[in-house]
Scaffold this active site. Sequence first.
Site, PDB file in Angstrom:
ATOM      1  N   SER A 123       0.823  -1.193   0.000  1.00 31.12           N
ATOM      2  CA  SER A 123       0.000   0.000   0.000  1.00 31.12           C
ATOM      3  C   SER A 123       0.871   1.263   0.000  1.00 31.12           C
ATOM      4  O   SER A 123       1.701   1.443  -0.890  1.00 31.12           O
ATOM      5  CB  SER A 123      -0.964  -0.050   1.191  1.00 31.12           C
ATOM      6  OG  SER A 123      -1.953   0.944   1.084  1.00 31.12           O
ATOM      7  N   ASP A 148      -9.683  -3.340  -5.830  1.00 36.64           N
ATOM      8  CA  ASP A 148      -8.872  -2.426  -5.040  1.00 36.64           C
ATOM      9  C   ASP A 148      -8.877  -1.050  -5.708  1.00 36.64           C
ATOM     10  O   ASP A 148      -8.772  -0.941  -6.936  1.00 36.64           O
ATOM     11  CB  ASP A 148      -7.441  -2.978  -4.965  1.00 36.64           C
ATOM     12  CG  ASP A 148      -6.550  -2.253  -3.976  1.00 36.64           C
ATOM     13  OD1 ASP A 148      -6.571  -1.004  -3.936  1.00 36.64           O
ATOM     14  OD2 ASP A 148      -5.804  -2.934  -3.249  1.00 36.64           O
ATOM     15  N   HIS A 171      -8.761  -4.078  -1.101  1.00 37.30           N
ATOM     16  CA  HIS A 171      -7.504  -3.637  -0.506  1.00 37.30           C
ATOM     17  C   HIS A 171      -7.270  -4.384   0.804  1.00 37.30           C
ATOM     18  O   HIS A 171      -8.130  -4.413   1.675  1.00 37.30           O
ATOM     19  CB  HIS A 171      -7.536  -2.127  -0.256  1.00 37.30           C
ATOM     20  CG  HIS A 171      -6.190  -1.528  -0.019  1.00 37.30           C
ATOM     21  ND1 HIS A 171      -5.241  -1.423  -1.012  1.00 37.30           N
ATOM     22  CD2 HIS A 171      -5.622  -1.001   1.103  1.00 37.30           C
ATOM     23  CE1 HIS A 171      -4.152  -0.849  -0.521  1.00 37.30           C
ATOM     24  NE2 HIS A 171      -4.351  -0.599   0.757  1.00 37.30           N
TER      25      HIS A 171
END
Length: 326
Positions: free
Chosen positions: A162, A260, A290
């Site tokens: 991320s 995502d 995510h």
Amino acid sequence: MKTAHLVDPELRPLLDLMPARVLEASVLPAMREQRQAAALESLSQDDGLPVCVTHHHVEGSKGAPAVRVAVISPQHARKGRMGILHIHGGGYVLGSPEQSMPLTRPTAARHDCVIVSVDYRLAPETPFPGPLEDCYAALVWMAEQAESLGIDSAHMGVMGDSAGAGLAASLALLARDRGGPTLAFQNLMYPMLDDRTVTESHPNPVTGEFAWTREDNRFGWQAYLGHDAGLAEISCYAAAARAEDLSGLPPVWMGVGSIDLFLDENIDYARRLIRAGVPVEFSIYPGGFHGFNGDPAYALARRAREQRQDALAGFNPLRNKHHYGL
């Protein structure tokens, strides 16, 4: 939940467990404290892995405070190991090396490698370039200490999830352009690469409903940049997708779920890397939101975790392979 039907069926029950929240500056102190306390409690339980963790404070960039790093290494001394600079996720505003130990400890054990995990300063208290400079300082220290750490300096790479993967991608650009330590690979799980996702006029209608939303993304980028996202003159070292020249970067493994929020920016970055002559392995996981890979109890998560580890194994000079919860 308009896109719930697109979630991998085995993962759908997790949607009801996602807490309702609004990510804003006022909630950060409590979130950080709660997550760190939970991580430390988990670490107090012996996981049986043959690794040790030491903590160091390394010299920061000019005028910046020292940077704490956690070094995760196998218990037995050995030279010539793969070295990984790990950069934790958390939207640039959350996270710590301790909260990433469920990834870094088994990875160090599985590959008989050394991982240096960076406790970079968080936004909004420290906006760009502070967090990236902390990561660069850690990378320089890792390269300088490679021999004492048992690392083969020809086999050092970066790894992140991320925002941590976004920092890793930016760090690869920065190291290239500063003539810094040579990186052998980038291992990027759903990297946060492009602030312009915040302001796009025709957003993907099936991404970003769960776990990390468009509202979260707006807050994270504004906190990190110190101003609104999407402005014209934003450095490529802040948002790697802004880089015009991607040539000369180390090989990339990248993975992202099909729903995502970062799907489109990841696809575009992978395409541009390939066109620049960078070796790329890119995986899209159908029905993954995510953070979908967090729990190996689920088949899709296991597949993503295993492919990520397989990518790391390809850069390991020792090529030992063990299975420790990954």
